[in-house]
Scaffold this active site. Structure first.
Site, short mmCIF file in Angstrom:
data_model
loop_
_atom_site.label_atom_id
_atom_site.label_comp_id
_atom_site.label_asym_id
_atom_site.label_seq_id
_atom_site.Cartn_x
_atom_site.Cartn_y
_atom_site.Cartn_z
N ASP A 7 48.96 -44.55 4.60
CA ASP A 7 48.47 -45.48 3.58
C ASP A 7 47.40 -44.82 2.70
O ASP A 7 46.69 -43.91 3.13
CB ASP A 7 47.86 -46.73 4.23
N ASP A 53 44.44 -45.49 1.97
CA ASP A 53 43.14 -46.10 2.25
C ASP A 53 42.36 -45.16 3.16
O ASP A 53 42.80 -44.04 3.45
CB ASP A 53 43.30 -47.48 2.88
N ASP A 93 41.67 -45.29 6.39
CA ASP A 93 42.35 -44.97 7.64
C ASP A 93 43.47 -43.97 7.42
O ASP A 93 43.67 -43.04 8.22
CB ASP A 93 42.90 -46.25 8.29
N GLU A 152 52.52 -43.24 9.51
CA GLU A 152 51.43 -44.00 10.13
C GLU A 152 51.93 -45.40 10.52
O GLU A 152 52.33 -46.19 9.67
CB GLU A 152 50.28 -44.12 9.13
#
Length: 655
Positions: free
Chosen positions: A515, A517, A519, A442
């Site tokens: 990540d 998180d 997203d 990412e």
């Protein structure tokens, strides 16, 4: 034909007493405990649940023969299992070849049962007749009680050895078999049964056997899956596979209200099909032979697909919907189709021990004939539904042509070799795909760190940027031309959809690195949706992984620990303080992969000696299909319900 007539027609003989003369011995039981994986697939959690399926399959064989109407499966305290049926009861008289009670032979001798020689069962789904003895061999203890001849017969075993000879322990006014067993901790890596896993399988069996009631109950006092009230589900579907299709499509928008149902028999073979189209783009065909799921299809699927394509084209041309030169392909005809195919036959020829594919050629002819006759009749009688299906197939055909052109463009680029690889791909030096890894990362920042920190001998890096396409909402032609997905397709080198060829795959580890998180989770889900819908063999062969980067770095003096969860953070913090609660421990939060320097990324997430990878598996294709439909599809209400029901399992990703 009514369902009870179907079951009776597959029975050996309504007056068959099912006694010891039907039990034939083929070989001994010695190898099971030495090589359990040969018989149940593995000693992991899937093998643990397979034990239950084997015992239940024996009861379902009684249902197929017309003698069993109810099966009860119970998870007891201590993760023991009890399976009760109201069939005829396992034979208890003396078996001629061995001179021992048939009940003992069934549970102590491999390949002993009523499924060999044609006497006990004409139709059977058990694992080549090894079920009862294998479960016995892999259980710390097993007790079987048979209600038969007005008596209750009981035998007890431990790890396949008899601990109590067959004994009459009481009288009874009904027939049936009760089996209770405890999986052997010496054999299995995991001993905790999942109610949801067993419930899913039992629901499937109930759909496939119309009118058979299967009840599953969880009586464990403490279970992570179990809510405050005791879990119990009783399932009986008089509509059989019709209701199965309705259930599969409950989160979709069908193009026609009624499920199309077809069935027929030839000799001892019976086939039934139920199908319905929805407004989506995914094909979902589930096939079964003698209640055994055949994920790789086989002759029954081949016969269905050929007849479906032929019938739709013939109807379209006859009624002026399709021009003679514009026939639609099989893939066009199956866009948005949900279909369940169930066949029951004697001497089923499965390819491989896991029964992934059915090889009986006569079933192809039977299924082809049923679909050719009954589907054409349905279309003639329902012209509005027929037109809706043909319009969808023709629209799919136009999109497929656009996709073909985009695909050819990619092929031409790929033919140029390395020059055709995506600009952002940082390839590795090794050419053997068995030794190589592709990190799909990412963001450009994390991609840069990964490129600098990697071992370039075998690790390739492909950064992703921008918003990725949600393939659940588009046709294939939109995927080939997508600038976010095209680099993934080209880098992997194995094609897409029906053209996907696992033998051309350039990397045998495809690692999604995003990540920890919201997203990052979204990106992982988008990529997994893409792989599941258009490159499913990647997941089925175990080539897809998710990297697990640490969340926290804890330091005291020269000692450093990495924590992957808040719980580990607290644990390591306490350990680093030791006997000095006031000691200072520096705790830093990794906010994103892009904030790690190359050395940190290698040390924590990419070094094969230290990293943590999660392999993405496909235990239940039906559940996976439903989940992707709910999470990534057009309908908002099912997604809202899913979030409400599963919010309690979510973690605070931002801490």
């Amino acid at each position: 034909m009514a369902e009870n007539e179907i079951l009776q027609s597959t029975a050996v003989d309504e007056n068959n007493d099912y006694n010891a003369s039907e039990i034939q011995v083929l070989e001994g039981l010695e190898a099971v405990r030495k090589r359990p994986g040969m018989y149940i697939g593995s000693t992991s959690v899937s093998g643990l649940h397979h034990l239950v399926y084997e015992i239940v399959d024996n009861s379902i064989d009684e249902a197929l023969a017309g003698y069993c109407t109810e099966i009860q499966v119970t998870i007891n305290e201590g993760n023991t299992i009890t399976v009760v049926d109201n069939g005829r009861g396992i034979p208890v008289d003396i078996q001629a070849q061995t001179g021992r009670p048939a009940l003992e032979v069934v549970y102590t001798v491999l390949h002993a049962g009523g499924k060999f020689g044609g006497g006990g069962y004409k139709v059977s789904g058990g694992l080549h007749g090894v079920g009862a003895s294998v479960v016995n061999a892999l259980s710390e203890w097993l007790t079987v009680q048979v209600h038969k001849n007005g008596n209750i017969y009981e035998m007890k075993f431990s790890r396949g050895k008899i601990t109590q000879e067959m004994t009459i322990i009481g009288s009874t006014d009904h027939t049936g078999t009760t089996v209770t067993f405890k999986p052997d901790p010496e054999m299995f890596e995991e001993l905790e049964y999942s109610y949801e896993t067993l419930h899913t399988r039992m629901r499937e069996e109930a759909f496939l056997n119309a009118g058979l009631r299967i009840t599953i109950e969880d009586k464990r006092l403490e279970s992570e899956e179990k809510p405050e009230s005791e879990r119990r589900d009783s399932m009986c579907y008089e509509g059989g596979i019709r209701e199965f299709v309705t259930w599969l499509n409950k989160k979709k928008d069908p193009l026609h209200n009624s499920v199309i149902y077809m069935s027929g028999m030839k000799g001892d073979s019976f086939a039934e099909l139920a199908l319905q189209y929805d407004d989506g783009y995914q094909e979902n065909i589930l096939s079964f032979a003698n209640n055994v799921h055949t994920p790789e299809g086989g002759m029954h699927e081949t016969g269905f697909k050929a007849a479906l394509t032929r019938v739709l084209n013939a109807y379209g041309i006859k009624n002026g919907i399709i021009k003679e030169g514009d026939k639609v392909s099989g893939e066009d005809c199956r866009e948005g189709l949900t279909c369940v195919i169930s066949v029951k036959l004697t001497n089923a020829q499965f390819e491989g021990q896991t029964k992934a594919k059915l090889g009986n050629s006569e079933i192809r002819t039977l299924v082809d004939g049923i679909v050719s006759d009954r589907l054409m009749q349905f279309l003639e009688e329902n012209p509005v539904v027929a037109r809706t299906i043909l319009d969808k197939a023709m629209t799919a055909n136009r999109a497929r042509e656009a996709a073909r052109k985009a695909r050819e463009s990619i092929r031409r680029k790929s033919a140029l070799g390395g020059a055709a690889m995506p600009d952002k791909l940082r390839d590795c030096n090794e050419n053997n795909p068995e030794l190589t890894e592709l990190y799909i990362v990412e963001g450009d920042s994390a991609g840069g760190s990964a490129t600098q920190g990697r071992d370039s001998r075998f690790q390739a890096i492909l950064p992703l940027w921008g918003k990725m396409l949600n393939v659940e909402k588009v046709r294939a032609d939109k995927i080939y031309g997508n600038d976010k997905l095209q680099p993934v397709i080209i880098a992997l080198g194995a094609g897409l959809g029906e053209d996907f060829d696992i033998n051309k795959l350039r990397y045998h580890k495809v690692i999604i690195m995003a990540d920890a998180d919201v997203d990052g989770s979204h990106i992982r889900t988008l990529l997994l949706t893409f792989f599941f819908r258009y490159m499913r063999p990647l997941i089925e062969n175990g080539y897809v992984y998710a990297a697990v980067p640490p969340l926290f770095k804890l330091t005291r003096g020269k000692t450093t620990r990495l924590a992957f969860t808040p719980e580990e953070r607290d644990q390591y913090s306490a350990e680093l303080r030791g006997d000095n609660p006031n000691a200072k421990v520096d705790i830093s939060r990794f906010k994103g992969l892009g904030e790690m320097n190359p050395h940190e990324l290698w040390e924590t997430t990419m070094d094969p000696e230290k990293r943590t990878l999660k392999r993405i598996t496909l235990e239940d294709a039906v559940l996976a299909d439903e989940t992707f439909t709910v999470l990534m599809g057009e309908k908002v209400e099912p997604r809202k319900e899913f979030i409400e029901q599963n919010a309690k399992y979510a973690v605070n990703l931002d801490f």
